[in-house]
Design an enzyme around this catalytic site. Sequence first.
Site, short mmCIF file in Angstrom:
data_model
loop_
_atom_site.label_atom_id
_atom_site.label_comp_id
_atom_site.label_asym_id
_atom_site.label_seq_id
_atom_site.Cartn_x
_atom_site.Cartn_y
_atom_site.Cartn_z
N LYS B 121 51.71 29.60 43.87
CA LYS B 121 52.13 30.99 43.80
C LYS B 121 53.12 31.36 44.89
O LYS B 121 54.01 32.18 44.67
CB LYS B 121 50.90 31.90 43.91
CG LYS B 121 50.13 31.98 42.60
CD LYS B 121 49.19 33.16 42.62
CE LYS B 121 48.35 33.18 41.35
NZ LYS B 121 47.52 34.35 41.25
N GLU B 215 49.97 41.64 51.35
CA GLU B 215 50.69 42.15 50.19
C GLU B 215 50.30 43.58 49.89
O GLU B 215 49.20 44.02 50.22
CB GLU B 215 50.32 41.30 48.95
CG GLU B 215 51.19 40.12 48.76
CD GLU B 215 50.85 39.36 47.49
OE1 GLU B 215 49.93 39.78 46.77
OE2 GLU B 215 51.51 38.35 47.23
N ARG B 317 52.50 26.26 30.61
CA ARG B 317 51.73 25.68 29.50
C ARG B 317 51.89 26.56 28.27
O ARG B 317 52.43 27.66 28.36
CB ARG B 317 50.25 25.64 29.88
CG ARG B 317 49.71 27.02 30.22
CD ARG B 317 48.21 27.14 30.08
NE ARG B 317 47.85 28.54 29.99
CZ ARG B 317 47.40 29.28 31.03
NH1 ARG B 317 47.28 28.74 32.21
NH2 ARG B 317 47.11 30.55 30.86
#
Lengths: 749, 472, 219
Positions: B121, B215, B317
Site C-alpha cells: 500500500k 493519515e 486480480r
Amino acid sequence: MEIEKRVVELTDRLNYIKDIFGGRENANIALMQARLAEFSSREAAAAPGEKAQMVRQIEDLFAFLENKLDSELVPMDMVRIVRHPARVSLKDILENVYDNYTEIGGQDEYSIDPSMLIARAYITRRQGDRVVNQPVMVIGQEKGHGQEFRNGGSVKPWGNAKALQYMKVAETERIPIHTYVFTPGAFPVEDYPGAAQQIARNLYEMGGLRVPVVSVISEGGSGGAEAIGLSDVRMMLSRGYYSVISPEGAAAIESGIRQGQRVVPELIAECAKRLNITAADNLRMGYVDKVLEEPALGARPHHYDFFKTLRQEVIQATDQVFLGISGFKLFRALVASRRKSGDSESMFVRWTLDDAAADRLVWKRYCKYRRMAETAYRDGRPSGERIASRAKSVLWSGYSFIRYDFLRKHTKNLAKAAGDLEAELRLVAHKLMAPLRKTRDKNAPVVCDPAKSRMLTELSQPEQGACLEEFGWSYVSPKAAEDRAVTCPGAKTYGCPDLWAPDLYGDFAGVCVNCGHHFPMEYQWVMGNVFDPGSIVDYDADIEAGNPLDYPGFEEKLEAAKKKTGLKSGCVSIDAKIEGIKLVSTVLYSAFRGGSVGAAEGEKFIRALARARRRHYPFLAYVHGTAGIRIQESLNGLIQMPRVTLAVRRYIEAGGLYVVLYDTNSYAGPVASFLGCSPYQFAVRSSNIGFAGPGVIRETTGVDIPPDYHQAHNALARGHIQGIWDRREIRKNLKQVLLTIGGRNLYYR
Amino acid sequence: MSTKKHKVLVANRGEIAIRIIQACVSLGLDFVCVYTRADEASGHLALARSLGGPNAAYRVSSYHDANEILAVADHAGATAVHPGYGFFAEDFRFARRVAERERSLIFIGPSWRIIRSLGDKINTKRLARSLSIPTVPGSDRPVYDELEAEEIAETLFAFQAEQGISNSVVLVKASAGGGGMGIEEIYDIEQFKTVYRRIRNYAKRQFHDEGVLIEQRIFDFNHLEVQIVADRTGTGIVHFGTRNCTIQSTGRQKRVEIAPGFRPQEVDYAFDAEKLMEDIVGYSLAMAREVGYDNVGTWEWIVSPTGQPFLMEVNTRIQVENGVSAAISRVRGQGGVNIIAEQIRLGLGEPMGYDQSNITFDGVGIEYRIIAEDPANRFTPWVGRIDQFLAPTLPYASLHTHIPMDEPYEIPTEYDPNLALAIVWGKDLAEAKKRGVDYLDELTLSGADGTGTELKSNVRFLRDKTSTILQF
Amino acid sequence: MLLVIDVKALLENIKAAPYEEIVVAAPHTGTVTFAGIETGAHVTGITGAFGEKPGTLLAKLTRENNDKPLFANAKGVVGVVHRELEGRFVEAGTPLVVIRHYLSKDEVIANILQKVLYLFCAPERAKYYFIPSIDKKVKASGPRSVTVKPGLELFIVSRMKREKPLLYEGPEGIIYAVYFQHDQNVDQGAPLVGVCPADQTDLIQDVVNRVRTDWEEKE
C-alpha cells in the site's frame, strides 16, 4: 604373618601392572607371574627363613622388572595409569605434601560437587630461626581412588564455579594458588551455570588473577583440565597425560562409528600415540614448563619419596613466580633458577606481592600464553611483510592514542562549554518571548502553511523514487537457485507448508515464514547482508592451518578443506562497517573442518583482538558454527582456550566491546573459553549452543537428553546467552548493540 | 492465439472455479481442476468432471498449498494457472514461482513484479503521488522520527480545518500492521504524543519495526472502483467503467456492487459525478500505463461527500464483482463481454484486439452476494445443510453458484459460506432496483444445521439495502 | 445416574476384534516410492523418551523435488501394501498401506471408558479449546485436576474464524479423558471430554484395574 602381607602386596603390584598394560602380552609380566605362582606352590613346604629369602628375591625381581617395564610404557598405558584407582589422588597430596590443611565445603559425598576439592593448606618453612607457615589455596579434582560419588574427577559446572569462588578468595587473601588437575574431562551438563559457560568464566577470571597460580597435571582431560589449569607455572607428572580429547573419543571420531558401537582397542592405543598426550610430548611442545619424575609405573600413595619431590617442586615453582615479579629480586632469583630440586627449602622466599608485582604477574601470564603454539600454524607471509605489519600496528597504537584519548578529551571539553552557553541563551530568549506568545489570538481562522500541506499530498523524498522497498538481500545463497520444495522441521508441530527453495533461501533468508525456524545458511550470508556493502576488508588470510603433530591422514583432510573453501583456515578476520560504524570481526565458519579451532584460528583471533584494541574498534565474533577444538592438533589446539581467552580479557579490559553471535551449532572448547567468556553472547534463532553433543552426554552421563537440550532458547533460559536474534534482524540488532553496550574506549562514543 | 493448445489449471474453488472452467471451454482451452475432501460435493467438481472427464480433477490436501497446485499442474500437463480470487491471486511469490520454476507455466494475472509493487500500500501511494494522483492526505512512507510525525499530525489538523471539516480525525497506525491492529484515532494534537508512542512501541514489539503512518480519516465516503483490462504488451489497455461497492458488512466486506459507480442522471450529487468518474478512470489508466500493467486489475477509490477522490489501493486480480461490470458493457463487433475470459485470453498472450472507443456502456447492473450469515449478529457465518435453493430464471438476471440446485448441500466449515452471486440488469437505476428486489423476493433458500436451527442468510439485508444504492 | 457396567462383556467384545486397521494415506499429492516393507512385517510407531524417534519408514512421497518420508505412527503388522501405486503420482488421501494395530492396554482402557464415562459431545462441527484458565490447569496437572459442573464455561468454540464460549452440561464430576485435539475440527456429536461423576471414581478405577490385569498386549 609379615610374609603373608608382603606376598599380598606383591600380588597387588602384579595386578596393577597387568591393569596398566591393558592385557598386553609381555615376557617380563609373565615371568613375574610365574615366580609368584612358583612361590605359592612351594610356600607350604618351605621353612620360615627360606620363605623370607624367597620373598626378598621376588621383591628384588619385581623392583628390577618394574623399572624395565616402565621404559616400555606406551601412551595408552599412561592413560590407564592415571585412571587406575591406585593412582595418587589429591587427598594423598594434601596429606603428604602440605603441613596442614582444612578442606573447604566438603566431607566426602557431602559437597556441592565431591569431584572438586578445595582446601586451605600451609607449608611450614624456616626463615633463619623462625618458623613460617606459608598459606596456599589448593584446588583440584579428587578422584578418590574409585569412590563412586567422586564421579572420577569429572567436575560438574557448579564444582568449577566453587573452584572459581575460592580462587577469588585466594586473590582477596593474597595467597598463592596450587591447582592439581586430576580430571578425565568436565561433566557435560548444561544445567546452570553450564559446563561450557562456567569453564569460560573460570578461564576469563584466572587470566586476571592477581596472585600466582601453580598447577600440576596428572590427568589433563580437555576442557575440564583448563577450568583450573591456567597458571603461571605448569608442571606435569611424568606418567600423566594431558590431551584435547580422550583417546577413546578420538578413536570414535576417527573411525566414524555410530552410537553404541565399540572401537577396536588397537585404534584407541594408536590415537593415544598420535595425540602426543604424554608429559614428555607436552614438555617438548612447550605446553608444560617441567615434568616431575614419578616412581616406576606411576606414583601411588605409598611412594613417600615422590611426595617429597612434589613438595620441593611446588615450593620452588611458587618461589620462582614470586621472585620473577618482585621489584627487588637480588641474588635469590638467580639462585632460585639455578638450584637443584630438593633443596628448595634451604632458602626462604616471602609469598607476598604488592599491586605493581601483581600487574607484572598478570602481564607475564599473558605473555607466557601468547608465546605458546606460535609454530603450530603456518604463516604464509614473507618476512618483510611481517615486519611491516608489526610496524604498522605500532603506528596505529600511537594514532589511536592521539586521536581518541588525547584529542577527544579536549574537543569534548570545548563542545561541552559551547553546549552550556547555547542552553543559557535559549532560556533567556524563552523568558523574553513569553509575553508575546500569550497575546496570540486563538480564534483567528486556521490557515495551513501551503508548504507544509504539500507534504501531506505530494510525494515525499522524491529523490528516493516511488518504490521505497528494496528487493531482497545483497547476498543470495546458491541454495536459492534450486527449483525444489523444502520441508520445515516444524511442519509436524506447527503445520508449516513446504517452502520453495528460492523463496526460503532467498527472500526469507532461510527462515520458515510459518514457525520461524531458521535453516542453516552459509557464513557468506551474514558477511554479505549484515555488514555495509563493500566495507569488508579481510586480512591475515595467509595464516594457515597446519598439521603440527603430523597426524596421519590429516594433511589430506586439511588440503580438501582448503580446496573446498578456498581459504587457508576456519577463521576469517575482517574489518567491516555496520551503518558506518567500523568494527573488527572474526568469523568461525563450519565449512572448514566443522569450524574447529586450531593454532591458526586462535592466532587469527588474537591478532584481530589486538587490532580492535589498538584502533578502539568494537569486536564481533561471528560463530557460524564450531565443533570444538581441532583434535588432530591436540594440545596445540587445546591451548587456544586459555590463550585466546587471555587476549579477549586484555581487549575487554582495554575498554572494548566483545560481542559473540552464535549461528547453527557451536559446541565444546571455543564455547567453553574465548566465546563463552563474553558478557554479550547472542544466538541466531534455531541455533544450538553447548558443551558436548547428545551422543557424548549419553556416553558420559548415561542420560538421554531431550532433542531441544542445546537449543538457543534453552541456553537463554539457563542464562548462558543474552539474547536470541532473528537472522533477518542481525544487522539492526548489532547496530543497537554497538550503540547501547560496551566499554569506555570505543572510537565512536 | 498460439498454435499450442493451452491447458489451464484452475487453482480455486466455488463460483469462480466454475466461471473459469466455463470461460476455458468457451475459449476452446483444456482445463484441469483441484478439489479437497471437504469440497467433494461442490458444483465445481461436478462441472469439471462433466465437461472434462474423470481426469479433469485432482484431489489435493489444500487449496493453500502451492506445492499441491504445481505438482498437479505438472502431472496433468497444464501450461497455465488461473488463481481466481483469494488464495494465490495476489501472492507475488506464487506468481513468481509459477513463472520461474524449471517447468514454467503462465500465471494468469499480472506479472509478479507488478503484483509485488502494487500489493504494497505504501508503494502504491507513492507511485500515485509521483503521478499527481490524489491519495489520502498524510505520510506516504513509514515515519521513524517523533518530531517529523508530530509535524505531519499537526499539519493534518490544520489542513482539515482549512477545508472546513469540523470533526477532524487523524489516524496513527503501525506501517507494518494491518487488519485493524496497531491503529488509533486522535481528535486533538494534544493526544498525539501519547498515542504515537504507544503505537510505535506496539509496532516495535509486534513487528520489530517502529515505522508509523499518519493519515487523515475520511468519513462517510463512497467506495468506487475502476475495472482495468490490459494485454501483455502493456499497450492494449482499456477500462470497463466504474463500480460502487459502498454497501458492506460490518467487517468491511462488500455485499452489493453496482455498475456504474454513480448515476447523475437519476441521483443528485453535491458535485459533478460525471466528471469525477472520468477523473478516477483517467487516473487509474495513467497509473496502469506507468507501471506497464498487463492483465485485469481494479483501482479502488474512496470519494468524500464533497466529491474528492482518493486512491486507496490496487487489486491485482480478477474480482468477485467483475460480472456486474460485464453486465453493462458491450464491445462493438463482439457483443457482451466476459471479463474472466478476457483475462485468460490476454493472460495467455493474445493482443487486446479492440480499444476504448469500441466499448460502450448501457444501463445499471447490481450484484448481490448471497451468503449464509446472520446480519443481525455481526454477520456471523452460518454452517449447515442447504435443502432447497431455487432462483428465478430471467433474461436480465444471472446467478453464479457452486451449490447444486437439485440436491441438498452441506456447507464446508473450512471455507467462507458464500452461496451465490446474483446479477440483475436494468435499463436505468429505478428498473434495476425494482428487478433486484423482485429477484431477491423470488429466491428460495432453506436449510438447517445440526441443532435444527434454520438457515440464516443475508437475502433480507440485501433487499433492504437496495433502496440506498448509489446514494450518499 | 447409576451405571451398570459389564466390563467383562465389553472386554470380550474387544477381544473378538483385538486390533484396528489404520489406513496410511498419502497426506498430499506426489509420486510414491515404497520402502522395503511387505505384508506381515512388524512396524513400530513413534518411540524415544521424548517421542524423538520416528516410526518405521513406510514410503517416500516426492512432490516438487522434495522427498518426504512417511512413517508408521503406531505399532503393528503391515496388512496391505498398495504396490500397484509404486512410482505413480497419487492424489491426496490415496490409501497406501494398511497397518493392523493391536490395541494396547491404555487404548483398551480408553475404549471402555468411552462407554462408561459421561461424554460431553460437540454441538457442532468446529474447533474446540479449553478456556485459558482450565487449559492452564490441564497442561499443568492433567485433566483429572478439573472438576466440572453444569453451567461452567468450559470451551471456546472456534468456527469460521469466530469464537464463542460453550457451557458444560451434564453431571458434576472430574474430567477423566479428553478426546479432542488442539487445532483439529471436531465433528458434530463427537465426544469432547469424558466426565466421571464424583461418586463413581472408584468404579472407574475398578474398570481400569480389571483391564490392566485381563488384557494381554499382542505384538
